[in-house]
Design a protein around this motif. Structure first.
Motif, PDB file in Angstrom:
ATOM      1  N   LEU A 174       5.259  18.837  16.153  1.00 58.84           N
ATOM      2  CA  LEU A 174       5.429  18.302  17.506  1.00 58.84           C
ATOM      3  C   LEU A 174       6.701  17.478  17.554  1.00 58.84           C
ATOM      4  O   LEU A 174       6.936  16.638  16.689  1.00 58.84           O
ATOM      5  N   VAL A 175       7.497  17.715  18.573  1.00 56.58           N
ATOM      6  CA  VAL A 175       8.799  17.079  18.681  1.00 56.58           C
ATOM      7  C   VAL A 175       8.893  16.354  20.017  1.00 56.58           C
ATOM      8  O   VAL A 175       8.458  16.863  21.050  1.00 56.58           O
ATOM      9  N   LEU A 176       9.474  15.169  19.981  1.00 52.21           N
ATOM     10  CA  LEU A 176       9.853  14.449  21.191  1.00 52.21           C
ATOM     11  C   LEU A 176      11.373  14.401  21.177  1.00 52.21           C
ATOM     12  O   LEU A 176      11.973  13.701  20.350  1.00 52.21           O
ATOM     13  N   PRO A 177      12.020  15.175  22.040  1.00 53.00           N
ATOM     14  CA  PRO A 177      13.483  15.269  22.016  1.00 53.00           C
ATOM     15  C   PRO A 177      14.166  13.909  22.131  1.00 53.00           C
ATOM     16  O   PRO A 177      13.726  13.039  22.875  1.00 53.00           O
ATOM     17  N   GLY A 178      15.217  13.758  21.331  1.00 55.09           N
ATOM     18  CA  GLY A 178      16.052  12.570  21.434  1.00 55.09           C
ATOM     19  C   GLY A 178      15.611  11.380  20.610  1.00 55.09           C
ATOM     20  O   GLY A 178      16.220  10.319  20.706  1.00 55.09           O
ATOM     21  N   VAL A 179      14.542  11.529  19.822  1.00 53.89           N
ATOM     22  CA  VAL A 179      14.102  10.404  18.988  1.00 53.89           C
ATOM     23  C   VAL A 179      14.020  10.849  17.529  1.00 53.89           C
ATOM     24  O   VAL A 179      13.716  12.013  17.251  1.00 53.89           O
ATOM     25  N   PRO A 180      14.275   9.936  16.600  1.00 50.89           N
ATOM     26  CA  PRO A 180      14.140  10.284  15.186  1.00 50.89           C
ATOM     27  C   PRO A 180      12.706  10.721  14.875  1.00 50.89           C
ATOM     28  O   PRO A 180      11.743  10.075  15.306  1.00 50.89           O
ATOM     29  N   ALA A 181      12.570  11.811  14.139  1.00 52.81           N
ATOM     30  CA  ALA A 181      11.264  12.422  13.886  1.00 52.81           C
ATOM     31  C   ALA A 181      10.252  11.461  13.269  1.00 52.81           C
ATOM     32  O   ALA A 181       9.060  11.531  13.580  1.00 52.81           O
ATOM     33  N   GLU A 182      10.715  10.561  12.405  1.00 52.27           N
ATOM     34  CA  GLU A 182       9.756   9.670  11.729  1.00 52.27           C
ATOM     35  C   GLU A 182       9.108   8.666  12.680  1.00 52.27           C
ATOM     36  O   GLU A 182       8.056   8.105  12.384  1.00 52.27           O
ATOM     37  N   TYR A 183       9.716   8.453  13.842  1.00 53.27           N
ATOM     38  CA  TYR A 183       9.160   7.502  14.804  1.00 53.27           C
ATOM     39  C   TYR A 183       8.199   8.144  15.798  1.00 53.27           C
ATOM     40  O   TYR A 183       7.497   7.448  16.518  1.00 53.27           O
ATOM     41  N   PHE A 184       8.175   9.462  15.825  1.00 54.11           N
ATOM     42  CA  PHE A 184       7.245  10.169  16.708  1.00 54.11           C
ATOM     43  C   PHE A 184       6.117  10.709  15.839  1.00 54.11           C
ATOM     44  O   PHE A 184       6.322  11.548  14.983  1.00 54.11           O
ATOM     45  N   GLN A 185       4.911  10.191  16.070  1.00 57.39           N
ATOM     46  CA  GLN A 185       3.799  10.457  15.172  1.00 57.39           C
ATOM     47  C   GLN A 185       2.595  11.021  15.915  1.00 57.39           C
ATOM     48  O   GLN A 185       2.443  10.790  17.117  1.00 57.39           O
ATOM     49  N   THR A 186       1.761  11.732  15.173  1.00 59.34           N
ATOM     50  CA  THR A 186       0.611  12.401  15.762  1.00 59.34           C
ATOM     51  C   THR A 186      -0.668  12.035  15.028  1.00 59.34           C
ATOM     52  O   THR A 186      -0.657  11.646  13.865  1.00 59.34           O
ATOM     53  N   LEU A 187      -1.761  12.215  15.739  1.00 56.61           N
ATOM     54  CA  LEU A 187      -3.091  12.045  15.169  1.00 56.61           C
ATOM     55  C   LEU A 187      -3.986  13.094  15.809  1.00 56.61           C
ATOM     56  O   LEU A 187      -4.256  13.034  17.016  1.00 56.61           O
ATOM     57  N   ALA A 188      -4.388  14.079  15.011  1.00 57.23           N
ATOM     58  CA  ALA A 188      -5.264  15.137  15.523  1.00 57.23           C
ATOM     59  C   ALA A 188      -6.715  14.713  15.346  1.00 57.23           C
ATOM     60  O   ALA A 188      -7.108  14.262  14.275  1.00 57.23           O
ATOM     61  N   PHE A 189      -7.491  14.852  16.408  1.00 58.28           N
ATOM     62  CA  PHE A 189      -8.923  14.562  16.342  1.00 58.28           C
ATOM     63  C   PHE A 189      -9.713  15.805  15.960  1.00 58.28           C
ATOM     64  O   PHE A 189     -10.772  15.727  15.361  1.00 58.28           O
ATOM     65  N   LYS A 190      -9.205  16.961  16.376  1.00 54.25           N
ATOM     66  CA  LYS A 190      -9.865  18.224  16.060  1.00 54.25           C
ATOM     67  C   LYS A 190      -8.819  19.324  16.012  1.00 54.25           C
ATOM     68  O   LYS A 190      -7.811  19.275  16.722  1.00 54.25           O
ATOM     69  N   GLY A 191      -9.045  20.287  15.157  1.00 55.12           N
ATOM     70  CA  GLY A 191      -8.099  21.383  15.027  1.00 55.12           C
ATOM     71  C   GLY A 191      -6.817  20.943  14.355  1.00 55.12           C
ATOM     72  O   GLY A 191      -6.720  19.862  13.766  1.00 55.12           O
ATOM     73  N   GLN A 192      -5.821  21.803  14.459  1.00 58.61           N
ATOM     74  CA  GLN A 192      -4.528  21.526  13.848  1.00 58.61           C
ATOM     75  C   GLN A 192      -3.584  20.895  14.861  1.00 58.61           C
ATOM     76  O   GLN A 192      -3.795  20.987  16.069  1.00 58.61           O
ATOM     77  N   ILE A 193      -2.543  20.301  14.332  1.00 53.92           N
ATOM     78  CA  ILE A 193      -1.506  19.759  15.199  1.00 53.92           C
ATOM     79  C   ILE A 193      -0.759  20.945  15.801  1.00 53.92           C
ATOM     80  O   ILE A 193      -0.320  21.841  15.078  1.00 53.92           O
ATOM     81  N   PRO A 194      -0.657  21.007  17.115  1.00 54.46           N
ATOM     82  CA  PRO A 194       0.034  22.137  17.746  1.00 54.46           C
ATOM     83  C   PRO A 194       1.535  22.121  17.452  1.00 54.46           C
ATOM     84  O   PRO A 194       2.078  21.110  17.005  1.00 54.46           O
ATOM     85  N   ILE A 195       2.161  23.220  17.737  1.00 58.29           N
ATOM     86  CA  ILE A 195       3.606  23.334  17.579  1.00 58.29           C
ATOM     87  C   ILE A 195       4.231  23.317  18.968  1.00 58.29           C
ATOM     88  O   ILE A 195       3.794  24.052  19.856  1.00 58.29           O
ATOM     89  N   GLY A 196       5.236  22.469  19.146  1.00 62.43           N
ATOM     90  CA  GLY A 196       5.905  22.441  20.440  1.00 62.43           C
ATOM     91  C   GLY A 196       6.624  21.142  20.697  1.00 62.43           C
ATOM     92  O   GLY A 196       6.698  20.256  19.850  1.00 62.43           O
ATOM     93  N   THR A 197       7.136  21.056  21.906  1.00 60.06           N
ATOM     94  CA  THR A 197       7.830  19.870  22.383  1.00 60.06           C
ATOM     95  C   THR A 197       6.886  19.094  23.292  1.00 60.06           C
ATOM     96  O   THR A 197       6.208  19.677  24.130  1.00 60.06           O
ATOM     97  N   VAL A 198       6.853  17.793  23.105  1.00 55.66           N
ATOM     98  CA  VAL A 198       5.970  16.927  23.882  1.00 55.66           C
ATOM     99  C   VAL A 198       6.745  16.290  25.025  1.00 55.66           C
ATOM    100  O   VAL A 198       7.898  15.892  24.869  1.00 55.66           O
ATOM    101  N   GLU A 199       6.086  16.213  26.159  1.00 57.52           N
ATOM    102  CA  GLU A 199       6.652  15.509  27.310  1.00 57.52           C
ATOM    103  C   GLU A 199       5.622  14.499  27.804  1.00 57.52           C
ATOM    104  O   GLU A 199       4.483  14.861  28.102  1.00 57.52           O
TER     105      GLU A 199
END
Length: 173
Positions: free
Chosen positions: A139-164
């Protein structure tokens, strides 16, 4: 210090704005519009969860010293049930006392109980990793360093894509 967490009420709105403004006043990497974002989310009906932290030992009265909010995000792959945690605000005099952690833990428990698939956050990796968030390049948030954009999945896998984030995050005044 005894802290109580509860959902916001209409009477809390002005205080939440003040707490949020104060919390981000001297913060780095901010446009200082976090208080506007919370109000815009609320006005748009997109404030999924909004919790306040109350200090119970201030002159015998409860005073709001922190706030956290959750709103829906859009993922380019079309996955649903994902949310963003932002902003999280704690008055400067109360920071470093576990209030932010308590707010985040509780709001995530409540979000998970709604059947949400997961949550994303843009913030300090050292803080949010302690609460279960991980940087994942799926998961990507455009314009920010990747290490600062973080995810937490409650169920299933982390999806692939850009977040808005919700359009309210673009508010400027």
């Amino acid at each position: 210090m005894t802290i109580t967490l509860r959902h916001e009420t209409p009477q809390d709105i002005a205080t939440i704005e003040s707490v949020t403004t104060s919390a981000f006043l001297n913060a780095e990497h901010t446009d200082h519009n976090e208080h506007l974002i919370v109000n815009a989310l609320r006005d748009a009906g997109a404030l999924t969860l909004s919790l306040v932290a109350l200090d119970d030992q201030h002159l015998g009265e409860q005073h709001i010293v922190g706030h956290a909010s959750i709103s829906p995000v859009t993922i380019s792959g079309g996955e649903s049930g994902w949310y963003g945690l932002a902003p999280v605000s704690v008055l400067p005099d109360f920071q470093g006392k576990g209030i932010g952690s308590a707010l985040v833990k509780q709001i995530l428990v409540e979000l998970k109980s709604t059947g949400a698939a997961g949550c994303v956050v843009l913030g300090d990796p050292a803080f949010y990793s302690r609460l279960g968030f991980v940087a994942d390049d799926s998961l990507v948030l455009p314009g920010v360093p990747a290490e600062y954009f973080q995810t937490l999945a409650f169920k299933g896998q982390i999806p692939i894509g850009t977040v808005e984030f919700h359009a309210a995050f673009s508010v400027t005044s």
